[in-house]
Scaffold this motif. Sequence first.
Motif, PDB file in Angstrom:
ATOM      1  N   ASP A 453       0.825  -1.211   0.000  1.00 54.25           N
ATOM      2  CA  ASP A 453       0.000   0.000   0.000  1.00 54.25           C
ATOM      3  C   ASP A 453       0.859   1.261   0.000  1.00 54.25           C
ATOM      4  O   ASP A 453       0.502   2.271  -0.609  1.00 54.25           O
ATOM      5  CB  ASP A 453      -0.929   0.016   1.218  1.00 54.25           C
ATOM      6  CG  ASP A 453      -2.023  -1.039   1.122  1.00 54.25           C
ATOM      7  OD1 ASP A 453      -2.319  -1.479  -0.004  1.00 54.25           O
ATOM      8  OD2 ASP A 453      -2.571  -1.428   2.170  1.00 54.25           O
ATOM      9  N   ARG A 469      -5.484   2.630  -1.215  1.00 54.36           N
ATOM     10  CA  ARG A 469      -6.431   1.511  -1.306  1.00 54.36           C
ATOM     11  C   ARG A 469      -7.627   1.874  -2.171  1.00 54.36           C
ATOM     12  O   ARG A 469      -8.174   1.027  -2.885  1.00 54.36           O
ATOM     13  CB  ARG A 469      -6.893   1.117   0.090  1.00 54.36           C
ATOM     14  CG  ARG A 469      -5.784   0.482   0.935  1.00 54.36           C
ATOM     15  CD  ARG A 469      -6.205   0.337   2.368  1.00 54.36           C
ATOM     16  NE  ARG A 469      -5.154  -0.257   3.180  1.00 54.36           N
ATOM     17  CZ  ARG A 469      -5.130  -0.204   4.508  1.00 54.36           C
ATOM     18  NH1 ARG A 469      -6.102   0.400   5.156  1.00 54.36           N
ATOM     19  NH2 ARG A 469      -4.127  -0.753   5.184  1.00 54.36           N
ATOM     20  N   ASN A 470      -8.026   3.145  -2.134  1.00 55.87           N
ATOM     21  CA  ASN A 470      -9.141   3.587  -2.969  1.00 55.87           C
ATOM     22  C   ASN A 470      -8.800   3.461  -4.448  1.00 55.87           C
ATOM     23  O   ASN A 470      -9.635   3.024  -5.259  1.00 55.87           O
ATOM     24  CB  ASN A 470      -9.498   5.037  -2.619  1.00 55.87           C
ATOM     25  CG  ASN A 470     -10.658   5.562  -3.436  1.00 55.87           C
ATOM     26  OD1 ASN A 470     -10.468   6.222  -4.456  1.00 55.87           O
ATOM     27  ND2 ASN A 470     -11.863   5.281  -2.982  1.00 55.87           N
ATOM     28  N   LEU A 472      -6.680   1.347  -5.737  1.00 58.17           N
ATOM     29  CA  LEU A 472      -6.667  -0.086  -6.041  1.00 58.17           C
ATOM     30  C   LEU A 472      -8.082  -0.618  -6.239  1.00 58.17           C
ATOM     31  O   LEU A 472      -8.335  -1.424  -7.147  1.00 58.17           O
ATOM     32  CB  LEU A 472      -5.971  -0.851  -4.916  1.00 58.17           C
ATOM     33  CG  LEU A 472      -4.442  -0.722  -4.841  1.00 58.17           C
ATOM     34  CD1 LEU A 472      -3.910  -1.537  -3.682  1.00 58.17           C
ATOM     35  CD2 LEU A 472      -3.798  -1.195  -6.131  1.00 58.17           C
ATOM     36  N   GLN A 473      -8.991  -0.178  -5.398  1.00 61.30           N
ATOM     37  CA  GLN A 473     -10.379  -0.633  -5.529  1.00 61.30           C
ATOM     38  C   GLN A 473     -10.986  -0.179  -6.856  1.00 61.30           C
ATOM     39  O   GLN A 473     -11.747  -0.928  -7.485  1.00 61.30           O
ATOM     40  CB  GLN A 473     -11.203  -0.103  -4.361  1.00 61.30           C
ATOM     41  CG  GLN A 473     -10.859  -0.745  -3.019  1.00 61.30           C
ATOM     42  CD  GLN A 473     -11.531  -0.046  -1.852  1.00 61.30           C
ATOM     43  OE1 GLN A 473     -12.284   0.910  -2.027  1.00 61.30           O
ATOM     44  NE2 GLN A 473     -11.251  -0.515  -0.642  1.00 61.30           N
ATOM     45  N   ARG A 491      -1.138 -10.527  -0.608  1.00 64.19           N
ATOM     46  CA  ARG A 491      -1.946 -10.082  -1.740  1.00 64.19           C
ATOM     47  C   ARG A 491      -1.280 -10.463  -3.059  1.00 64.19           C
ATOM     48  O   ARG A 491      -0.069 -10.360  -3.213  1.00 64.19           O
ATOM     49  CB  ARG A 491      -2.148  -8.576  -1.672  1.00 64.19           C
ATOM     50  CG  ARG A 491      -3.044  -8.006  -2.762  1.00 64.19           C
ATOM     51  CD  ARG A 491      -3.403  -6.566  -2.469  1.00 64.19           C
ATOM     52  NE  ARG A 491      -2.250  -5.686  -2.459  1.00 64.19           N
ATOM     53  CZ  ARG A 491      -2.219  -4.492  -1.885  1.00 64.19           C
ATOM     54  NH1 ARG A 491      -3.297  -4.046  -1.261  1.00 64.19           N
ATOM     55  NH2 ARG A 491      -1.132  -3.745  -1.931  1.00 64.19           N
ATOM     56  N   PRO A 507       0.625  -6.472   1.933  1.00 65.70           N
ATOM     57  CA  PRO A 507       0.111  -5.104   1.693  1.00 65.70           C
ATOM     58  C   PRO A 507       0.647  -4.078   2.681  1.00 65.70           C
ATOM     59  O   PRO A 507       0.715  -2.897   2.366  1.00 65.70           O
ATOM     60  CB  PRO A 507      -1.405  -5.258   1.838  1.00 65.70           C
ATOM     61  CG  PRO A 507      -1.679  -6.721   1.688  1.00 65.70           C
ATOM     62  CD  PRO A 507      -0.459  -7.419   2.206  1.00 65.70           C
TER      63      PRO A 507
END
Length: 521
Positions: A453, A469-470, A472-473, A491, A507
């Motif tokens: 991350d 993370r946003n 990645l989503q 991951r 991560p």
Amino acid sequence: MAPARGQSPALRGQWAFGAGRVSLEIVLGASAGGAAATIDLEELLATRLLVQGNSGSGKSHLLRRILEQSAPHVQQIVIDPEGDFVSLADKFQHIVVDANRSEADLDCIAARVRERRVSVVLNLENLEQSLQLRAAAIFLDGLFEAPRAHWYPALVVVDEAQLFAPMASGDVSDEARRVSLTAMVNLMCRGRKRGLAGIIATQRLAKLAKNVAAEASNFLMGRTMLDIDMARAADLLGMERRQAEMFRDLPRGSFVGLGPAIARRAVQIKVGSVETASRGVTPRLMPPPDMSDADSEEILAPAPVSAPRIVERKPPPAPSTTDIFAEIARAEEAAAPDEESATPMLSAEERDHRCRQIVHEMVSDETGSRPEGALYQDFQIRCRIQRLPGALPGLDEFRGWLEDGRAGVTPEEAATEAWRRVVDVARTVPSDLRGVFVLFAHAAMRGEPCPSDLDVARMCGTRSVGRARNRLQQLDRQGAIVLRNTMKGARIAVLPDLGWETLAGDPAAPARDGAVERLAG
């Protein structure tokens, strides 16, 4: 807990013992009966506070009183749209942060503020309203996304909260309103578990988003004139509608308080004095000077005909760096056409390789966070120094090379057929997500573990793991990458369009080669 330097504990707060708990109370002022009106800091950290009152009712004075009395006992973070609270730095240890800086700087400063527990005032007065909303949102998100080890208790004071959490869209863009409102909702709804206690002040409850106001359990209501605001204030304080008229009669500096940190029954409070002064000016009566007939005639006299009229001429705007380079190139072509024509032109592959080498050197030398525009100017200068023939590359080309360089792609790897496939697939990815996609594609091509991350945050130019993370989503939802977790929490990233996948990676692993620390300076 020690009082402020040169102050007795009675002036800064008093300890209260009872019901098996110890709390610290600060004095807001005097109640209607003359007794001291206090507020429990420990309870305030858990229950939050909403202050409401029309302009001139004394909201800023009340906030300043709370900040001054609690300054020795708890960290304070002030979101200040008008620069009224910067004077706290003159007497207390607040650091004034000018919000007119890059997003990466604001995010990094917010992280350091939580880590080092310093009190700060985020001064937004030099920004127009849309930029104020965006800067405040970035700063609040930076506070909110701090690591768990830095979740120290802090009061977060937001003055003029209706600007940052408006009930309806106004003159600002929908995007600025959305990010600001999200940050304010996070502060009031989820901030308690992270040690952030919101204190929000607004001129009108009707203009403040309900899901922000509803999270406060303590209320201080000042003078209010409009019926809709008086009715909402009465509802929040549990008063009957017929009692709402009292808010019109409240004098300046008086508030009706209720809540677990203030009182179990509504009590009227006259706020005490403060030690620092606001930079705002309260209008005062000033009679005009006496005017004689001669003064009137002088004011009304026509301008002298013989007097030359002085016209201020503004200098022409300075040319941009790109314009300067283009002018230099034209001058060189005119001065030495034979030499220019004798210079062999590079093929597209050779030009791409030379430019990537320059960017690779820039990334290797990078020791701090610089805006993209400054990096592009540095790139253009290096191209001129190395006498790269032909027109200078555009910003879009440079941005792609910079993302590849930060992902660790060498010029030799970029020339391979495998990486050309990555470039083709990356064209289908939104521009703001391309850098993250390239990072994962490079790790998969090399057969390396999945980036952490913090690696993703570094590529996004931030230290916020939540933002990483946003991103990645978003890539996962679009199908550009597919994320899988092993039983042990590692991951794996699968890239369906390339048929590749990374090795399992942690991560939460630190960034490679300290890249995040280098980026944040």
